[in-house]
Design a protein around this motif. Structure first.
Motif, PDB file in Angstrom:
ATOM      1  N   GLY A 294     -26.847  33.471  53.926  1.00  0.00           N
ATOM      2  CA  GLY A 294     -27.099  32.851  53.830  1.00  0.00           C
ATOM      3  C   GLY A 294     -25.421  31.384  54.066  1.00  0.00           C
ATOM      4  N   PRO A 295     -24.747  31.485  54.599  1.00  0.00           N
ATOM      5  CA  PRO A 295     -23.710  30.692  54.398  1.00  0.00           C
ATOM      6  C   PRO A 295     -23.653  29.428  54.392  1.00  0.00           C
ATOM      7  CG  PRO A 295     -24.610  30.769  56.886  1.00  0.00           C
ATOM      8  CD  PRO A 295     -25.186  31.405  55.983  1.00  0.00           C
ATOM      9  N   GLY A 296     -24.096  28.740  52.695  1.00  0.00           N
ATOM     10  CA  GLY A 296     -23.450  28.007  52.125  1.00  0.00           C
ATOM     11  C   GLY A 296     -22.317  27.337  51.180  1.00  0.00           C
ATOM     12  N   ARG A 297     -22.937  27.240  50.136  1.00  0.00           N
ATOM     13  CA  ARG A 297     -21.645  25.921  49.083  1.00  0.00           C
ATOM     14  C   ARG A 297     -20.608  27.637  48.368  1.00  0.00           C
ATOM     15  NH1 ARG A 297     -24.619  21.132  46.750  1.00  0.00           N
ATOM     16  NH2 ARG A 297     -26.839  22.897  46.350  1.00  0.00           N
ATOM     17  N   ILE A 298     -21.548  27.780  48.057  1.00  0.00           N
ATOM     18  CA  ILE A 298     -20.763  29.366  47.308  1.00  0.00           C
ATOM     19  C   ILE A 298     -20.323  30.200  48.404  1.00  0.00           C
ATOM     20  CG2 ILE A 298     -22.551  30.726  46.771  1.00  0.00           C
ATOM     21  CD1 ILE A 298     -19.605  30.257  44.851  1.00  0.00           C
ATOM     22  N   ALA A 299     -20.841  30.905  49.573  1.00  0.00           N
ATOM     23  CA  ALA A 299     -20.165  31.821  50.386  1.00  0.00           C
ATOM     24  C   ALA A 299     -19.067  31.520  50.857  1.00  0.00           C
ATOM     25  CB  ALA A 299     -21.490  31.661  51.186  1.00  0.00           C
ATOM     26  N   GLU A 300     -18.985  29.995  51.292  1.00  0.00           N
ATOM     27  CA  GLU A 300     -17.599  29.651  51.556  1.00  0.00           C
ATOM     28  C   GLU A 300     -16.576  30.180  51.355  1.00  0.00           C
ATOM     29  OE1 GLU A 300     -16.337  27.414  54.752  1.00  0.00           O
ATOM     30  OE2 GLU A 300     -18.504  27.380  55.030  1.00  0.00           O
ATOM     31  N   ASN A 301     -16.401  30.009  49.266  1.00  0.00           N
ATOM     32  CA  ASN A 301     -15.443  29.993  48.586  1.00  0.00           C
ATOM     33  C   ASN A 301     -15.666  31.598  48.744  1.00  0.00           C
ATOM     34  OD1 ASN A 301     -14.861  27.608  48.342  1.00  0.00           O
ATOM     35  ND2 ASN A 301     -16.782  27.129  46.645  1.00  0.00           N
ATOM     36  N   VAL A 302     -16.337  32.024  48.152  1.00  0.00           N
ATOM     37  CA  VAL A 302     -16.222  33.317  48.274  1.00  0.00           C
ATOM     38  C   VAL A 302     -15.654  34.556  48.615  1.00  0.00           C
ATOM     39  CG1 VAL A 302     -17.589  35.683  47.708  1.00  0.00           C
ATOM     40  CG2 VAL A 302     -18.147  33.635  46.241  1.00  0.00           C
ATOM     41  N   VAL A 303     -16.098  34.256  50.575  1.00  0.00           N
ATOM     42  CA  VAL A 303     -15.443  34.821  51.321  1.00  0.00           C
ATOM     43  C   VAL A 303     -13.990  34.839  51.607  1.00  0.00           C
ATOM     44  CG1 VAL A 303     -15.260  32.669  53.499  1.00  0.00           C
ATOM     45  CG2 VAL A 303     -16.268  34.791  54.379  1.00  0.00           C
ATOM     46  N   ARG A 304     -13.441  33.461  51.077  1.00  0.00           N
ATOM     47  CA  ARG A 304     -12.169  33.715  50.796  1.00  0.00           C
ATOM     48  C   ARG A 304     -11.268  34.571  50.020  1.00  0.00           C
ATOM     49  NH1 ARG A 304     -13.222  27.898  51.331  1.00  0.00           N
ATOM     50  NH2 ARG A 304     -13.115  27.228  53.399  1.00  0.00           N
ATOM     51  N   ASP A 305     -12.110  35.068  48.880  1.00  0.00           N
ATOM     52  CA  ASP A 305     -11.752  36.002  48.015  1.00  0.00           C
ATOM     53  C   ASP A 305     -11.320  37.516  48.855  1.00  0.00           C
ATOM     54  OD1 ASP A 305     -10.332  34.142  46.277  1.00  0.00           O
ATOM     55  OD2 ASP A 305     -12.029  34.424  44.904  1.00  0.00           O
ATOM     56  N   PHE A 306     -12.231  37.938  49.874  1.00  0.00           N
ATOM     57  CA  PHE A 306     -12.269  39.329  50.846  1.00  0.00           C
ATOM     58  C   PHE A 306     -10.153  39.247  50.238  1.00  0.00           C
ATOM     59  CE2 PHE A 306     -16.934  38.755  50.716  1.00  0.00           C
ATOM     60  CZ  PHE A 306     -16.848  40.415  51.132  1.00  0.00           C
ATOM     61  N   VAL A 307     -10.040  38.539  51.194  1.00  0.00           N
ATOM     62  CA  VAL A 307      -8.235  39.146  50.780  1.00  0.00           C
ATOM     63  C   VAL A 307      -7.609  39.576  50.106  1.00  0.00           C
ATOM     64  CG1 VAL A 307      -7.167  37.288  50.775  1.00  0.00           C
ATOM     65  CG2 VAL A 307      -6.069  37.554  52.595  1.00  0.00           C
ATOM     66  N   HIS A 308      -8.362  39.513  49.175  1.00  0.00           N
ATOM     67  CA  HIS A 308      -7.494  39.858  48.124  1.00  0.00           C
ATOM     68  C   HIS A 308      -8.412  41.680  47.556  1.00  0.00           C
ATOM     69  CE1 HIS A 308      -5.890  36.267  46.852  1.00  0.00           C
ATOM     70  NE2 HIS A 308      -6.199  35.736  47.166  1.00  0.00           N
ATOM     71  N   VAL A 309      -9.015  41.848  48.499  1.00  0.00           N
ATOM     72  CA  VAL A 309      -9.121  43.390  47.818  1.00  0.00           C
ATOM     73  C   VAL A 309      -9.500  44.365  49.250  1.00  0.00           C
ATOM     74  CG1 VAL A 309     -11.733  44.289  47.120  1.00  0.00           C
ATOM     75  CG2 VAL A 309     -11.726  42.011  46.763  1.00  0.00           C
ATOM     76  N   PRO A 310      -8.179  44.991  49.537  1.00  0.00           N
ATOM     77  CA  PRO A 310      -8.202  45.540  50.979  1.00  0.00           C
ATOM     78  C   PRO A 310      -8.987  46.375  50.926  1.00  0.00           C
ATOM     79  CG  PRO A 310      -6.312  45.365  49.197  1.00  0.00           C
ATOM     80  CD  PRO A 310      -7.043  45.335  48.448  1.00  0.00           C
ATOM     81  N   GLY A 311     -10.095  46.990  51.543  1.00  0.00           N
ATOM     82  CA  GLY A 311     -10.623  47.757  52.567  1.00  0.00           C
ATOM     83  C   GLY A 311     -11.721  47.011  53.101  1.00  0.00           C
TER      84      GLY A 311
END
Ligand SMILES: NC(=O)c1ccc[n+]([C@@H]2O[C@H](COP(=O)([O-])OP(=O)(O)OC[C@H]3O[C@@H](n4cnc5c(N)ncnc54)[C@H](OP(=O)(O)O)[C@@H]3O)[C@@H](O)[C@H]2O)c1
Length: 331
Positions: free
Chosen positions: A11-28
């Motif tokens: 479900g690539p909607g409003r919140i997914a758009e924000n959350v996906v950007r934070d993966f860079v802070h979680v190595p692995g």
């Protein structure tokens, strides 16, 4: 030893758009796939975020063998069916708040998760904010004595639009499931499961709640006084009162950077601990680490707490004459 978790976004909607950007802070933790009801939307999201695989249905994403964990970012009544399919396929899950639209739906997902032995957690990001982690440590250390009550509010002024997720009944609209879940989960984190729930409020013409005031009661006299609204803005403040002081959780308390500790007889202590990224990285790290460690639940956001919060929300909604249903499987 594996140090990577491969994620798919549903479900690539409003919140997914924000959350996906934070993966860079979680190595692995790597987003390897996205699934949408529309292949065009999946491809567009994948291209913008450098994601390798775009699926034109949730079923295809659930069946993707190169995905370990799914992040469910659809509206609340649309979580249940995908969650059950994903668990049956052996996927781990991070499910947006509110976990489901009903208590029965939540119980079904939790039962299936426990039977399958996969990691499942509600995406209640508040509990993982560094400032909230510090709040829990201070409370556990007795910094304010015994916690007797909690106050919290969260509200936004939104123009009524019957098509919008926030107001549409079939999309789980209303203040309680969208914002009330934060105040209830915050109180539940500090006080445990309440013995009584009293709600007052109003509804929109779509039959969902517009605003609600909740009083959670505990047999030993403790209490939580909570407000939520889609009719008017509320500051997003929380206070935790103990027998030897209190803690202010500065707005907006559901992802705070600062808490102020008022120990009885002492000067206030301001503690600032901002999150990494937008604040979603900490919940992502919890799932990533839990999956790698072979755990099936988070100790910070356990499934029992999610069920307790859902029971309060359903009871409060019911007192306002509002009921919800889980949506059928998306074709
Ligand atoms: N943690 C937070 O800060 C935060 C903030 C906002 C929202 N949330 C939670 O995240 C979830 C999604 O919220 P959102 O604001 O991102 O919602 P949204 O943008 O309205 O919808 C998200 C996506 O869900 C998919 N979807 C599946 N079935 C749908 C249906 N019947 N109608 C409409 N969309 C449908 C759509 O993607 P496709 O059609 O492309 O598949 C849509 O883009 C909610 O549970 C909400 O509570 C969390």
């Amino acid at each position: 030893m594996t140090t990577t978790t491969r994620w798919g976004i549903v479900g690539p909607g409003r919140i997914a758009e924000n959350v996906v950007r934070d993966f860079v802070h979680v190595p692995g933790a790597e987003v390897t796939a996205v699934g949408s009801r529309s292949l065009d939307r999946a491809q567009d999201f994948a291209a913008r975020h450098g994601i390798g695989t775009a699926h034109g249905s949730y079923a295809d994403l659930v069946a993707d063998p190169d995905v370990d964990v799914l992040y469910l970012a659809t509206p609340h009544p649309q979580h249940h069916a995908v969650a059950l399919d994903a668990i049956a396929a052996g996927k781990h899950l991070l499910v947006e708040k509110s976990f489901t639209a009903t208590v029965a739906g939540a119980e079904e997902v939790v039962d299936a998760a426990r039977a399958a032995g996969v990691f499942v957690m509600e995406a209640m990001w508040t509990r993982f904010q560094p400032a909230v982690v510090r709040l829990r440590e201070l409370v556990a250390d007795g910094a304010v004595g015994e916690v007797r009550s909690v106050q919290a509010d969260l509200g936004v002024a939104r123009e009524f639009d019957p098509q919008d997720r926030l107001f549409a009944h079939e999309l789980g609209g209303g203040a309680l499931l969208d914002l009330g879940v934060y105040v209830v989960s915050f109180a539940q984190m500090l006080l445990g499961d309440p013995d009584t729930v009293t709600a007052t409020g109003s509804t929109f013409p779509t039959g969902v709640d517009a605003e609600a005031a909740l009083l959670l009661g505990y047999a030993d006299g403790r209490a939580a006084a909570l407000l939520t609204s889609l009719r008017n803005a509320l500051p997003g403040q929380a206070r935790v009162y103990g027998t030897r002081g209190w803690v202010d959780v500065l707005p907006r308390f559901h992802h705070p950077a600062t808490i102020v500790l008022h120990r009885a007889g002492a000067e206030p202590e301001t503690i600032t601990l901002p999150p990494d990224g937008t604040g979603y990285s900490h919940e992502l790290a919890e799932v990533h680490e839990g999956v790698l460690a072979g755990r099936t639940e988070s100790a910070v956001m356990p499934l029992a707490d999610t069920l307790a919060v859902m029971r309060v929300l359903e009871e409060a909604a019911g007192q306002l004459g509002v009921t919800f249903a889980e949506a059928p499987r998306t074709p």
